[in-house]
Design a protein around this motif. Sequence first.
Motif, PDB file in Angstrom:
ATOM      1  N   LEU A  14      -0.657 -11.897   7.233  1.00 33.57           N
ATOM      2  CA  LEU A  14      -1.483 -10.857   6.610  1.00 33.57           C
ATOM      3  C   LEU A  14      -1.051  -9.456   7.074  1.00 33.57           C
ATOM      4  CD1 LEU A  14      -4.045 -11.077   4.761  1.00 33.57           C
ATOM      5  CD2 LEU A  14      -5.364 -10.552   6.800  1.00 33.57           C
ATOM      6  N   SER A  15      -0.716  -8.609   6.089  1.00 33.91           N
ATOM      7  CA  SER A  15      -0.335  -7.232   6.417  1.00 33.91           C
ATOM      8  C   SER A  15      -1.039  -6.276   5.468  1.00 33.91           C
ATOM      9  CB  SER A  15       1.178  -7.031   6.271  1.00 33.91           C
ATOM     10  OG  SER A  15       1.858  -7.900   7.138  1.00 33.91           O
ATOM     11  N   VAL A  16      -1.512  -5.174   6.016  1.00 38.82           N
ATOM     12  CA  VAL A  16      -2.167  -4.143   5.211  1.00 38.82           C
ATOM     13  C   VAL A  16      -1.591  -2.803   5.613  1.00 38.82           C
ATOM     14  CG1 VAL A  16      -4.342  -2.950   4.715  1.00 38.82           C
ATOM     15  CG2 VAL A  16      -4.331  -5.427   4.989  1.00 38.82           C
ATOM     16  N   ALA A  17      -1.270  -1.993   4.624  1.00 36.86           N
ATOM     17  CA  ALA A  17      -0.732  -0.662   4.923  1.00 36.86           C
ATOM     18  C   ALA A  17      -1.644   0.406   4.339  1.00 36.86           C
ATOM     19  CB  ALA A  17       0.670  -0.534   4.341  1.00 36.86           C
ATOM     20  N   TYR A  18      -1.917   1.432   5.146  1.00 32.98           N
ATOM     21  CA  TYR A  18      -2.585   2.627   4.612  1.00 32.98           C
ATOM     22  C   TYR A  18      -1.479   3.653   4.423  1.00 32.98           C
ATOM     23  CZ  TYR A  18      -7.014   0.729   6.406  1.00 32.98           C
ATOM     24  OH  TYR A  18      -8.104  -0.048   6.661  1.00 32.98           O
ATOM     25  N   GLY A  19      -1.090   3.876   3.193  1.00 35.82           N
ATOM     26  CA  GLY A  19       0.043   4.779   2.983  1.00 35.82           C
ATOM     27  C   GLY A  19       1.262   4.206   3.686  1.00 35.82           C
ATOM     28  N   GLY A  21      -7.051  -3.178  14.629  1.00 34.46           N
ATOM     29  CA  GLY A  21      -6.890  -3.738  13.275  1.00 34.46           C
ATOM     30  C   GLY A  21      -7.879  -4.832  12.943  1.00 34.46           C
ATOM     31  N   LYS A  22      -8.959  -4.958  13.740  1.00 36.36           N
ATOM     32  CA  LYS A  22      -9.922  -6.042  13.510  1.00 36.36           C
ATOM     33  C   LYS A  22     -10.658  -5.858  12.186  1.00 36.36           C
ATOM     34  CE  LYS A  22     -11.569  -4.596  17.136  1.00 36.36           C
ATOM     35  NZ  LYS A  22     -12.377  -4.026  18.138  1.00 36.36           N
ATOM     36  N   THR A  23     -11.233  -4.665  12.000  1.00 38.69           N
ATOM     37  CA  THR A  23     -11.994  -4.407  10.780  1.00 38.69           C
ATOM     38  C   THR A  23     -11.090  -4.479   9.547  1.00 38.69           C
ATOM     39  OG1 THR A  23     -13.645  -3.093  11.907  1.00 38.69           O
ATOM     40  CG2 THR A  23     -13.369  -2.662   9.579  1.00 38.69           C
ATOM     41  N   THR A  24      -9.882  -3.958   9.683  1.00 43.87           N
ATOM     42  CA  THR A  24      -8.931  -4.021   8.573  1.00 43.87           C
ATOM     43  C   THR A  24      -8.679  -5.481   8.185  1.00 43.87           C
ATOM     44  OG1 THR A  24      -7.894  -2.012   9.369  1.00 43.87           O
ATOM     45  CG2 THR A  24      -6.620  -3.345   7.846  1.00 43.87           C
ATOM     46  N   THR A  25      -8.530  -6.345   9.188  1.00 44.07           N
ATOM     47  CA  THR A  25      -8.308  -7.762   8.911  1.00 44.07           C
ATOM     48  C   THR A  25      -9.480  -8.333   8.106  1.00 44.07           C
ATOM     49  OG1 THR A  25      -7.118  -7.932  10.995  1.00 44.07           O
ATOM     50  CG2 THR A  25      -7.847  -9.996   9.986  1.00 44.07           C
ATOM     51  N   LEU A  26     -10.694  -8.028   8.552  1.00 40.35           N
ATOM     52  CA  LEU A  26     -11.867  -8.566   7.860  1.00 40.35           C
ATOM     53  C   LEU A  26     -11.946  -8.037   6.422  1.00 40.35           C
ATOM     54  CD1 LEU A  26     -14.714  -8.545  10.541  1.00 40.35           C
ATOM     55  CD2 LEU A  26     -12.939 -10.248  10.091  1.00 40.35           C
ATOM     56  N   MET A  27     -11.667  -6.753   6.250  1.00 45.95           N
ATOM     57  CA  MET A  27     -11.751  -6.176   4.909  1.00 45.95           C
ATOM     58  C   MET A  27     -10.702  -6.781   3.985  1.00 45.95           C
ATOM     59  SD  MET A  27     -12.652  -2.229   5.840  1.00 45.95           S
ATOM     60  CE  MET A  27     -12.734  -1.563   4.188  1.00 45.95           C
ATOM     61  N   ALA A  28      -9.549  -7.087   4.542  1.00 49.32           N
ATOM     62  CA  ALA A  28      -8.516  -7.731   3.733  1.00 49.32           C
ATOM     63  C   ALA A  28      -8.969  -9.128   3.328  1.00 49.32           C
ATOM     64  CB  ALA A  28      -7.206  -7.792   4.513  1.00 49.32           C
ATOM     65  N   LEU A  29      -9.656  -9.816   4.245  1.00 43.00           N
ATOM     66  CA  LEU A  29     -10.103 -11.177   3.952  1.00 43.00           C
ATOM     67  C   LEU A  29     -11.117 -11.193   2.804  1.00 43.00           C
ATOM     68  CD1 LEU A  29     -10.524 -12.789   7.478  1.00 43.00           C
ATOM     69  CD2 LEU A  29      -8.702 -13.129   5.802  1.00 43.00           C
ATOM     70  N   SER A  30     -11.955 -10.177   2.737  1.00 43.26           N
ATOM     71  CA  SER A  30     -12.944 -10.198   1.662  1.00 43.26           C
ATOM     72  C   SER A  30     -12.466  -9.411   0.439  1.00 43.26           C
ATOM     73  CB  SER A  30     -14.291  -9.662   2.159  1.00 43.26           C
ATOM     74  OG  SER A  30     -14.120  -8.417   2.772  1.00 43.26           O
ATOM     75  N   GLY A  31     -11.214  -8.980   0.447  1.00 42.76           N
ATOM     76  CA  GLY A  31     -10.634  -8.411  -0.762  1.00 42.76           C
ATOM     77  C   GLY A  31     -10.870  -6.935  -0.944  1.00 42.76           C
ATOM     78  N   LEU A  32     -11.409  -6.252   0.075  1.00 38.66           N
ATOM     79  CA  LEU A  32     -11.686  -4.824  -0.078  1.00 38.66           C
ATOM     80  C   LEU A  32     -10.429  -3.979   0.076  1.00 38.66           C
ATOM     81  CD1 LEU A  32     -15.048  -4.468   1.876  1.00 38.66           C
ATOM     82  CD2 LEU A  32     -14.695  -4.502  -0.593  1.00 38.66           C
ATOM     83  N   LEU A  33      -9.413  -4.539   0.708  1.00 40.64           N
ATOM     84  CA  LEU A  33      -8.169  -3.802   0.874  1.00 40.64           C
ATOM     85  C   LEU A  33      -7.032  -4.611   0.244  1.00 40.64           C
ATOM     86  CD1 LEU A  33      -8.425  -2.709   4.621  1.00 40.64           C
ATOM     87  CD2 LEU A  33      -8.659  -1.254   2.604  1.00 40.64           C
ATOM     88  N   PRO A  34      -6.121  -3.948  -0.444  1.00 35.67           N
ATOM     89  CA  PRO A  34      -4.984  -4.663  -1.011  1.00 35.67           C
ATOM     90  C   PRO A  34      -4.007  -5.069   0.094  1.00 35.67           C
ATOM     91  CG  PRO A  34      -4.793  -2.307  -1.418  1.00 35.67           C
ATOM     92  CD  PRO A  34      -6.117  -2.511  -0.748  1.00 35.67           C
ATOM     93  N   LEU A  35      -3.388  -6.220  -0.084  1.00 36.52           N
ATOM     94  CA  LEU A  35      -2.458  -6.707   0.926  1.00 36.52           C
ATOM     95  C   LEU A  35      -1.062  -6.173   0.670  1.00 36.52           C
ATOM     96  CD1 LEU A  35      -3.359 -10.503   1.228  1.00 36.52           C
ATOM     97  CD2 LEU A  35      -4.347  -8.534   2.401  1.00 36.52           C
TER      98      LEU A  35
END
Lengths: 255, 674, 255
Positions: free
Chosen positions: C27-32, C59-73
């Motif tokens: 799982l990876s998420v990028a902000y910009g 990156g804990k909250t980011t991980t959770l938000m990615a899991l529920s689909g709030l952030l694009p992967l």
Amino acid sequence: MTALLEARQVIVRFGGLEAVGGLDMAVARGAIHGLIGPNGAGKTTVLNVLTGFIRPTAGRLVFDGEEIGGLNVNGFARRGLARTFQNIRLFGAMTVLESVLVGAHQRFSASAPALIFGARAARAAERAMIARAHELLAFVGLGADVSDRVATTLSYGHQRRVEIARALMSSPKLLLLDEPLAGMNAVEKQEIADLVRQVRAQGIAVLLIEHDMQIVRSLCDHLTVLEYGKLLADGEPEQVLADPAVQAAYLGRTR
Amino acid sequence: MDYFGQLLANGLVLGAIYALTAVAFTLVYGVVRLVNFAFGELFMLGAFLTTSLMLPEVRLFGTVVPMPGFPLPIAALGAIVITGVIGVVVDRIAYRPLRNAPRLAPLITSIAVSVVLQSLAQTIWGAEELRFPQFYLATLEPVVLFDSIYLSVMDLVVMATAIVAMLGLSLFIARSSLGRAMRASAEDQTAAMLVGIPVNRVVAAAFAIGSGFAALAGLLYAQTYGFAHSSMGFLPGLKALTAAVLGGIGSVPGAALGGLILGLVEALGAGYLPNGTAWKDAISFVLLVGLLYMRPQGLLGRPELNSAGRGSLLGGASAAAGSWLGGLFAKGDALLARGAAAGTPAAFGLLAVAVVVGLMVPSDYWLRILTMVVIYGMLASGLNVIVGFAGLLDLGFVAFWAVGSYLTSILFVLVLKDGYGIAPQEVWGLLYLNLPLAGLLAAGFAVLLGTPTLKLRGDYLAIMTLGFGEIVRVVAINWMDLTNGPMGIRGIPAPNLFGISLGSPRAQFFFALALAVVVVFAVARLVRSYVGRAWVAIREDEEAAEAMGVPTARYKLYAYATSGFVGGFVGVFYAHSQQYISPLNFSLFENILLLMLVVLGGLGTFIGPFVGALIWIAFLQLALDLPFVQAYPETRFALLGVVLIVLMVFRPQGLAASARVGLTMPGARAKEAA
Amino acid sequence: MAEIVPIIHPTVQAERPVEPLLKVSGLSVAYGRIRAIDGVDLTVEPGRIVSLVGSNGAGKTTTLMALSGLLPLAAGKIVFAGEDITGLAPELRVGRGIAHVPERRRVFAGMSVRENLVLGAYSRGDAMEIAGDIERLTSLFPILGKRMNQAAGTLSGGEQQMLAIARGLMSRPQLLIMDEPTMGLAPQMIDLILDTVLEIRKLGTTVLLVEQNAVEAIRLSDHVYVMRLGRVVHEDSGAGIDPERVKAFYMGVDA
């Protein structure tokens, strides 16, 4: 010697919630002062109070011997308090040079006709500030090649540096940094920490919020620890970080 | 018959209609924070659709088409459903791709949608009024209340319908699952998604219901006043928006209250104030401006809505930006960027081209058109200072333009010629004095109007400035002694230099060009300095600008003043060029048009306003050659609207956006390069 | 890798090997341009409490938000209950059985407690059973029962947190994601909330927890992932994890 910035009995209430409860703190001249505490302790609220963004419900602020509590935000900046933001807030469409020049706003005074007709003094002021902006960009470790790039297209680390250069452009007495190391790797963190030391070497005091205790330990001369909007500890880093109450605030208490 | 009672009845009917439309604005604003200007046009569609469905036959596109001839209730239901569907389609096509776009984009798009719908309606139903057929209830004897208030049965029906619809909606929002989902989405879209609410569908539902309400209001209005017309939705739409803001946008009871207050104030004001009928539109807007100044959130609204301030005016992307059309724009961008980097040489190059064109074009007809391009380009440049550079959406800019035009016209015609019998040729030099004088007057006026807006942000600012613009227009219409009222001022002399008339189209073009050089030069010098940097900083992040020591309030006023100066300055020439002005020249539509030109060309660029003006005016002329447009001239506006919507969806930052303006003094950097 | 030994739930141990309820890989998420999380792998087995701990910005909250689909992967794959849900819209994940109790609670402040709870069941088709579920949840959170018709915004912080949890449970989730449920709460309230987490597992719901009180999080979890700078740097069973090591990550002392 008196403190550079003193907050006395500062209280901030949002509706019924007391975000800061009777805080006393003082930032010494030429110090690197760390403001730490667990999430939600009120650190950014305090920083916002110290830069005029939030007007406290009660309490006094004295900066360089002057009462500044009643000023608006640009008044704080004009007195010599410059800040950066937790989420970098550079001006979207501006180049690096232009963004940094905004920091020098108070140093310009040419009238509209002088600008339209290109008066000599107006040109001289512009030239002097552009030269100073280039100096500061070099000081924060940015090469000449970035000055005409749109600031928001730079890498994250470089954006942080531009933000610091912009704040320094106003020739502040106190630089307030809200989590300047967030989102950086270990090498970048050390570089910014070195930069902060160089800022102090210029005679500018620094107040910073930071979570990385390793950096805090080595960088700061003095720490103020907040918990639930109240002062938990205040003093030398080693002594403060060894305090069981501080450790419990970070790691939690066993029940 | 009791006069007061009658005014009260009129006010209640009008208030009911405003309230229903205000609900539409409030519902959609509550859920997506969008001021959907197009509700005025959906109001109009409701009226036309109902009327058409009730008639046995209707003339559509000029041909008579048989219609079902339904009774009012069935026709109304049909119209409401159709309008609701149109609302949903508009949301899907024009607004949904812009949910994360720069904050001006959806607002501009909604104005464009208005233009499209209005000109389509005019194309379909024609420019004439369509008479509303009499419904049998309307033939019944009026009801008398307290021996003095005469209410027609239909008036009662209108009020009852409004009350039932409002109560029904309140109940729906309070009790139904969808209503709950709407409230939840309005409060916190992220949290709404996390509990499983499909937010896009909720938004579509808000559009459907809002459009249905607008249609209902429109058909009640058509019934009350006996006609449907393609421009009928404009003013009631603005009033309803006013009512929604008055009550606190986002609040349904607020919309009802605001509508009622506005209807009553207008009816009573029209009845009791001296010459009240003429001033009733101004009353509403004065009420709006006063309230926004004292209580921006409205009577029942929440204060946090006055904070659309953060987030870039230009940054952020449309969902559709990455398409093939986006690629097409990229090619032009490289060229523009190179031109902008060249700065002054590029400007001289463009000027040379303009001079050559001015000398070469043989026809007076095209010279007049090109003169209009330059005039609109200059005006748009003035608007660009406040909107494009400082990021303050100003819908009252035409007022500054009007100040300049009226100042010179009143002095030359009403005072000197009519008052003292002095021929304009004898005082030709006054024109050159009036240019800066009008500029200063308009600048002062701009500061006066700007001051109360300083606390407002985003959409609220736009609405307040819109109120100012409308007040100025109503004053221009009704202050007969000063402005000659709706007849306007005739016989304004053509520009003249040392007794030589510059009335020929070619001379006028070059006169305009000379003024444009002055305007662009002065604006460019201001923008390319610490002043321009302060403006752009305010536009990009007001709080951060303040934290850097920029006194943002003062610099906003500077932007108003500069913008006002340009408006007044150009207004003087405009009056002499047209030789006739009337309040119609300074309507909100003109302001919207100027805004569209700036957006079309590219906010915050020097060339953008002129690019926008050139495209628009050339388009108006060239479109006349299309066979379809020849048959239906009104579709020109629809086409422009469509072009604008497409542009907003695919390139919200404007055509010439990459002609980025440098914000440092050109000379100051020359040495550094060496 | 250390053997995972659940210490509290012997039943789960008996049924091993268990099909994981949630399996996240890369799982990876990028902000910009910034990678907020980079290649995170997580496995959550049914009936357990799994915690993510680490200092601020890990990156804990980011991980959770990615899991529920709030952030694009930017990259990665999410398999839930044997089904790939990587690209699923957030509102549809609720229907599949993931409920997310977000950071700072985010209750619908203007709506009543009851309405908040009813909204929690939005994704369910069985309108008839909602009243019964609200009844059951009020036995878990008696205070909410007393506040049923009060606007959620008028509740205290702790009560709002209970409401947020109850709202999450209303969707009858298989997995309850909780982000900083004790942030800003008074010590007594923290105890109450943490006890509730154990209760929730007893009811058969799996819990994925981000909690600043690392000591407590480790104590009540079956499995713990330690994050730092957007990566998982350490994992072990709750009992197996070395508190000193976690402390090092928090307090910036090299372990």
